[in-house]
Each structure stands twice: as C-alpha cells, then as structure tokens.
Design an enzyme around this catalytic site. Structure first.
Site, PDB file in Angstrom:
ATOM      1  CE1 TYR A 203       3.504  -9.174 -12.538  1.00 29.87           C
ATOM      2  CE2 TYR A 203       1.511  -8.849 -14.279  1.00 29.87           C
ATOM      3  CZ  TYR A 203       2.093  -8.865 -12.871  1.00 29.87           C
ATOM      4  OH  TYR A 203       1.319  -7.461 -12.877  1.00 29.87           O
TER       5      TYR A 203
ATOM      6  N   GLY B  67       0.634  -1.433  -0.503  1.00 29.15           N
ATOM      7  CA  GLY B  67       0.105   0.051  -0.063  1.00 29.15           C
ATOM      8  C   GLY B  67       0.403   1.413   0.499  1.00 29.15           C
ATOM      9  CB  THR B  68       4.084   2.225   0.143  1.00 29.84           C
ATOM     10  OG1 THR B  68       4.733   1.512  -1.231  1.00 29.84           O
ATOM     11  CG2 THR B  68       4.713   1.045   0.871  1.00 29.84           C
ATOM     12  CB  SER B  69       3.976   3.296  -4.453  1.00 28.59           C
ATOM     13  OG  SER B  69       4.456   2.532  -4.705  1.00 28.59           O
ATOM     14  N   GLY B  70       1.475   3.441  -5.837  1.00 31.51           N
ATOM     15  CA  GLY B  70       0.677   2.927  -7.583  1.00 31.51           C
ATOM     16  C   GLY B  70      -0.620   2.334  -6.264  1.00 31.51           C
TER      17      GLY B  70
END
Length: 250
Positions: free
Chosen positions: A151, A15-18
């Site tokens: 991925y 939850g720290t970016s994007g």
C-alpha cells in the site's frame, strides 16, 4: 456566502463513504456539480441520496478501464466538461514481507496506481484549461508502516504522478497536487481486513504520535481538498499537502 467552486463540474472517485463522500458533500456546498463513483450500486445510491442535490452517481471500478470509459461518456453527455478531479478511489490490506501474495500486490496496484493513472488520463479530453487535479496519497508515502509496504509503495507512486503530471499538463495550465491524510478512521479501515476492535486499537496506538493529540475526520480532509480544488490555491502546484495533525512532520 461565497462559493469556492461555483459552476464547477467535479469528479470524486470512491465517493460513497469516508473521505470521498465528505469531499463530494463539500464540493456541492461550495457550488459544484459532482459526479461520484463507487463499485457497489446500493452504497452509491445511498451516497447520492445523502448528498441530496447536484450529484450523479456512476457505478464504476477504477481498475476497470471499460468502467472508466462509461464514466467519462456519462460526464461528457451530461455536462460536457470537467473542472476538478479528486482521484480518491483506493484501498489496501495488511501483508508483511514474506506473506505478500501476487493477488494482494495486483489488487492494490491495480486500484491505487493503474486505476488512478487511467482515471486521470481518460479524463484529459474533458478537462478545461486551468482545471485542478487532486490525487489522494497518504502519509505512508514517506513513513514506514509494519506490514503495509505494498500500500505504501502505491501511495509513493501517486506522489510521483503529481510531480510528473504537473509538467505534462503545464501547457494547459492544469494544476496537479496530492493530498496525504494521516490517521483518519473511515469504513476503509475495516475493508483492510481489520475488525472493529483492531481498528480501535490501532487508532488508540497512533494518538500519541500525533502532535494535535487526536486523529482526523473525513471532513477535515475534505476541506483541504476544497482548497486544492479551488482558486484559493491558484499558485499551488505539484505539492504533497499533509493533513495529518503533524504526525509525519516531526
């Protein structure tokens, strides 16, 4: 103004970016108390400051089971329950067939598949009846992408988890859905080993494949996650919601 997640307790991994940060902000705006995770303490502190209120940051690597135990112990101690999970933490890199290493495979699967699985499983004792779980998949779950097979395989696994867990959790009325973003530039693109110039070139090359004629934004994905997390989607279960401007639909 009605708040779609009023009094809810939510977890957003990565939850720290994007997309993760945008979703955590939306959750708080909609009335939730949010726990966010990130691997790097400095970025975690900055995200907590940016969100501003009703948020706790817990340093955690999704692929580290001891970190997950500590995360859920913190949530249990502070709030005692969870109503919403957005299992968002993930990543990947470019590796064409013939150049895939064991390290690349293990790192990608450990975060995107193992980490996501054990995040949800270890959260089960805290999940309230009727809770909502949203798994972050990708349009790569159904579309081929050069040099991106590992991925893409992880995201197909995530889609499969949603189908199966919907059945495993039906007695508790817990809904499990996946969301599949299209081309949405975030800092994660740079973490894939691409330079800023390469990212811009990739984005430009994709625009013509998107019927809306543009790429998406993290906040557009976040608004769709809010829908799946809230009672607005109370009869939506087991789906893959594409938020891709139509790219994977034509």
């Amino acid at each position: 103004m009605s708040q779609k997640l009023s009094e809810k307790v939510a977890l957003v991994t990565g939850g720290t970016s994007g997309i993760g940060l945008a979703t955590a902000k939306r959750f708080v705006t909609e009335g939730a108390y949010v726990f966010i995770t990130g691997r790097r303490q400095n970025e975690l502190d900055a995200a907590v400051k940016e969100i501003g209120k009703n948020v706790t940051g817990v340093q955690s690597d999704a692929s580290n089971l001891a970190d997950l135990d500590r995360l859920f112990a913190t949530i249990e101690q502070e709030k005692g329950r969870l109503d919403v999970i957005f299992a968002n933490a993930g990543g990947g890199g470019i590796a064409p067939l013939g150049s895939i290493t064991e390290e690349h495979f293990d790192k990608t699967f450990n975060t995107n598949v193992k980490g996501l699985l054990f995040t949800v499983q270890k959260a089960l004792p805290l999940l309230s009846e009727g809770a909502s779980i949203v798994l972050n998949a990708s349009t790569t779950s159904i579309k081929g992408t050069p040099a991106f097979s590992v991925y893409s395989a992880t995201k197909a696994a995530v889609r499969s988890f949603a189908r199966n867990w919907t059945l495993d959790l039906k007695e508790r009325k817990i809904r499990v859905n996946s969301i599949s973003p299209g081309v949405v530039p975030t800092p994660g693109y740079n973490l894939m080993g691409l330079s800023e110039e390469q990212v811009q070139g990739f984005v430009a090359s994709q625009v013509n494949t998107i019927p809306l004629g543009r790429v998406g934004t993290p906040d557009e994905i976040a608004k769709a996650v809010v829908f799946l997390a809230s009672d607005d989607s109370s009869f939506v279960n087991g789906i893959e919601l594409f938020v891709d401007g139509g790219m994977a639909q034509i």
